[in-house]
Design a protein around this motif. Structure first.
Motif, PDB file in Angstrom:
ATOM      1  N   PRO A  52     -11.196   7.154  34.466  1.00  9.78           N
ATOM      2  CA  PRO A  52     -11.969   6.068  35.028  1.00  9.78           C
ATOM      3  C   PRO A  52     -13.467   6.345  34.853  1.00  9.78           C
ATOM      4  CG  PRO A  52     -10.383   6.943  36.611  1.00  9.78           C
ATOM      5  CD  PRO A  52     -10.418   7.882  35.450  1.00  9.78           C
ATOM      6  N   ASN A  68     -18.702   2.135  37.961  1.00 10.18           N
ATOM      7  CA  ASN A  68     -17.568   1.640  37.197  1.00 10.18           C
ATOM      8  C   ASN A  68     -17.985   0.933  35.916  1.00 10.18           C
ATOM      9  OD1 ASN A  68     -15.148   2.469  38.060  1.00 10.18           O
ATOM     10  ND2 ASN A  68     -14.612   0.592  39.169  1.00 10.18           N
ATOM     11  N   ARG A  95       3.382  -3.936  27.570  1.00 14.43           N
ATOM     12  CA  ARG A  95       2.315  -4.728  28.202  1.00 14.43           C
ATOM     13  C   ARG A  95       1.982  -5.939  27.334  1.00 14.43           C
ATOM     14  NH1 ARG A  95      -2.476  -3.640  31.524  1.00 14.43           N
ATOM     15  NH2 ARG A  95      -2.052  -1.406  31.492  1.00 14.43           N
ATOM     16  N   ALA A  97      -6.168  -9.156  29.911  1.00 14.07           N
ATOM     17  CA  ALA A  97      -6.753  -7.984  30.573  1.00 14.07           C
ATOM     18  C   ALA A  97      -8.076  -7.597  29.920  1.00 14.07           C
ATOM     19  CB  ALA A  97      -5.782  -6.799  30.506  1.00 14.07           C
ATOM     20  N   ASP A  98      -8.831  -6.759  30.637  1.00 17.81           N
ATOM     21  CA  ASP A  98     -10.041  -6.142  30.103  1.00 17.81           C
ATOM     22  C   ASP A  98      -9.700  -4.709  29.683  1.00 17.81           C
ATOM     23  OD1 ASP A  98     -11.363  -8.426  30.803  1.00 17.81           O
ATOM     24  OD2 ASP A  98     -12.823  -7.444  32.134  1.00 17.81           O
ATOM     25  N   ALA A 127      -9.680   2.592  30.473  1.00 19.44           N
ATOM     26  CA  ALA A 127      -8.940   1.800  31.470  1.00 19.44           C
ATOM     27  C   ALA A 127      -8.534   0.461  30.870  1.00 19.44           C
ATOM     28  CB  ALA A 127      -9.820   1.574  32.704  1.00 19.44           C
ATOM     29  N   SER A 181      -7.239  -3.261  32.598  1.00 24.52           N
ATOM     30  CA  SER A 181      -7.042  -3.854  33.908  1.00 24.52           C
ATOM     31  C   SER A 181      -6.989  -5.370  33.830  1.00 24.52           C
ATOM     32  CB  SER A 181      -8.190  -3.439  34.839  1.00 24.52           C
ATOM     33  OG  SER A 181      -8.100  -4.149  36.053  1.00 24.52           O
ATOM     34  N   ALA A 182      -6.106  -5.935  34.653  1.00 22.93           N
ATOM     35  CA  ALA A 182      -6.023  -7.393  34.728  1.00 22.93           C
ATOM     36  C   ALA A 182      -7.212  -7.952  35.504  1.00 22.93           C
ATOM     37  CB  ALA A 182      -4.710  -7.810  35.375  1.00 22.93           C
ATOM     38  N   SER A 183      -7.906  -7.076  36.270  1.00 25.43           N
ATOM     39  CA  SER A 183      -9.131  -7.556  36.912  1.00 25.43           C
ATOM     40  C   SER A 183     -10.344  -7.106  36.103  1.00 25.43           C
ATOM     41  CB  SER A 183      -9.204  -7.078  38.366  1.00 25.43           C
ATOM     42  OG  SER A 183      -8.847  -5.721  38.452  1.00 25.43           O
ATOM     43  N   ARG A 184     -11.476  -7.705  36.399  1.00 27.50           N
ATOM     44  CA  ARG A 184     -12.662  -7.545  35.557  1.00 27.50           C
ATOM     45  C   ARG A 184     -13.186  -6.105  35.549  1.00 27.50           C
ATOM     46  NH1 ARG A 184     -17.190 -10.940  33.858  1.00 27.50           N
ATOM     47  NH2 ARG A 184     -19.066  -9.641  33.816  1.00 27.50           N
ATOM     48  N   LEU A 185     -13.507  -5.612  34.359  1.00 32.63           N
ATOM     49  CA  LEU A 185     -14.165  -4.314  34.214  1.00 32.63           C
ATOM     50  C   LEU A 185     -15.606  -4.557  33.773  1.00 32.63           C
ATOM     51  CD1 LEU A 185     -11.376  -2.326  32.277  1.00 32.63           C
ATOM     52  CD2 LEU A 185     -11.835  -2.295  34.746  1.00 32.63           C
TER      53      LEU A 185
END
Ligand SMILES: [Zn+2]
Length: 497
Positions: free
Chosen positions: A24, A29, A47, A51-52, A62, A64-68
């Motif tokens: 990470p 972040n 998968r 995603a990001d 990383a 992730s389905a949420s924002r990076l």
């Protein structure tokens, strides 16, 4: 560690931080680069979601389905994000071939079929100058030259099939067989990724000689890649699968790993039978894989032993099936004989593979995709070196709907990566979109991706590929190659001693 540090030193942009340990991102972040909002397909894990992808240095940190958040952010909404394509059958280990492959989505291209020796010379020539990752197997033909001829393989790949025609048809003594095997072992120990055998080109290589190579391969655990022998003329048009049975028997008897290359172009109408044979061997514990390219023509040097007497009967072909790329003309006996004598190293295109055979191979779940791309010498070589991967995604997936997208991508990513993992731990970080994997990534539009290289105009890059990243660096963007950056790494064997 040394490898990563070297990559960092070669990085043109000082702003890109070097991440030695993928994980990470630190405070805030914020990743070096985020590939944002695409449809991320990773056939290895299954998968398939929007995603990001956060990238630090040369690695994926990383997904992730949420924002990076990132220092740089590339919006790829509406596009597919896949692992960079891996081509295990790429003869053009040079800047021109690499460029076309990069623009076809390929991030790792290795010549496993014919290979070279010494491989150190190839790695020296390419190191620090490569757009994409590269490598080769230890070449049985080159080892034979070393033992049975005064000719040698150079750092380039041309001429290996025609350097010493007398050597290619001569049998080896038991002592020479042992020397050939020792050279191959030496090469595998010094970085070569397996044993590359172009048997059709070396009719003098006996069955015992090849069996000895498999014995060696079983010991080192490096795979054997084989272009099988010419079809025995006495088998006629029945089921001449004996040539595949030979190497399957060697793999079964020794425990060596085997890849039978371009199954459609050597199997022709017997391809379904050969695929059954391979599946049967797999079901009984033999480690055998195979590959194909999506074209109805093959290609090889006109002076090679593919065209030894009887080639028409063996392949159900005529002179008119052979095309001379420089002019596009189909050959006659007269022009064929002249070119074979005067320009033996020149590649010709041979239109002999029925479309249904190509379709059968490309759509079979055990068959991976590999281009068999040739070096671009006359500018008129076979289009497979420029269009193989986009052609599968454009034709087989979108237009003809013979393959679904994740299945097609598996054939270009995780399947070839797994084939070399036992011999090279580098490959365990490729062919995947996962935290810790190398950031070799191909982003394309599934609605528009297509090959543009044709038999008449082969030197045309594919379209519909938005970005290609090699080791975290954007190396191609909408058909344009990034200048003055060479992130391509040598892929080497790393065997336990
Ligand atoms: Zn071949």
């Amino acid at each position: 560690m040394r490898r990563r540090l070297k990559w960092g030193a070669a990085t043109a942009c000082g702003a890109i931080a070097l991440a030695l340990v993928p994980g990470p991102a630190s405070a805030g972040n914020s990743y070096d680069l985020v590939i944002a909002g695409g449809r991320v397909i990773d056939p290895a894990s299954g998968r398939d979601e929007i995603a990001d992808i956060g990238i630090n240095g040369g690695s994926i940190a990383a997904i992730s389905a949420s924002r990076l958040e990132g220092k740089r952010r590339i919006d790829v909404k509406g596009l597919v994000v896949a692992p960079g394509f891996i081509d295990l059958h790429a003869h053009g280990q040079d800047p021109v071939a690499e460029r076309f492959q990069l623009l076809d989505g390929v991030t790792t291209a290795i010549d496993m079929e014919i290979g070279t020796a010494p491989v150190a010379a190839l790695y020296r020539r390419m190191e620090g100058k490569a757009l994409i990752n590269f490598g080769a197997s230890a070449s049985h033909i080159c080892a034979r030259l070393e033992v049975m001829s005064d000719k040698r393989c150079g750092p380039d790949v041309e001429g290996r099939l025609t350097a010493d025609p007398a050597m290619l048809v001569k049998g080896a003594t038991p002592e020479q067989e042992a020397q050939i095997t020792a050279i191959l072992d030496r090469e595998v120990a010094s970085g070569a990724l397996g044993y590359g055998i172009g048997l059709e080109y070396v009719p003098g290589a006996g069955r015992r000689e090849i069996f000895r190579v498999f014995e060696a391969a079983a010991k080192t655990k490096a795979p054997v890649f084989v272009h099988v022998r010419s079809r025995p003329p006495d088998q006629g048009s029945g089921v001449p699968i004996a040539v595949a049975q030979e190497v399957l028997a060697d793999a079964a008897a020794t425990g060596a790993s085997l890849q039978i290359v371009h199954v459609a172009s050597t199997g022709l109408r017997d391809t379904p039978a050969i695929l059954e044979l391979i599946k049967g061997a797999r079901a009984h514990g033999v480690d055998v894989t195979t590959e194909a390219y999506p074209y109805t023509a093959g290609s090889t040097a006109i002076g090679s032993n593919f065209f030894a007497d009887g080639w028409q009967e063996r392949n159900g072909a005529t002179y008119g099936d052979v095309q001379w790329p420089a002019t596009g003309e189909r050959l006659t006996k007269e022009s064929f004989d002249r070119f074979r004598k005067e320009q033996p190293d020149a590649a010709v295109v041979i239109h002999i593979i029925p479309q249904e055979v190509v379709d059968r191979a490309i759509t079979d779940p055990i068959v991976s995709i590999a281009s068999d791309g040739m070096p671009w010498i006359t500018a008129g070589e076979h289009p497979r070196g420029a269009g193989t991967f986009s052609r599968v995604l454009g034709q087989y997936v979108r237009e003809r709907q013979l393959l679904d997208l994740p299945a097609a991508l598996a054939k270009m990513t995780i399947m070839p990566a797994r084939r070399l993992e036992a011999v090279s731990p580098q490959m365990a970080r490729k062919g995947r979109l996962q935290a810790g994997a190398d950031a070799d990534i191909t982003v394309f539009d599934p609605a528009t991706i297509r090959d543009r290289a044709t038999f008449d105009q082969p030197m045309q890059a594919s379209t519909g590929i938005a970005y290609v990243l090699v080791g975290g660096q954007v190396m191609a963007r909408a058909g344009k190659v990034t200048a003055h950056r060479f992130p391509g790494q040598a892929i080497r064997s790393d065997l336990p001693h």
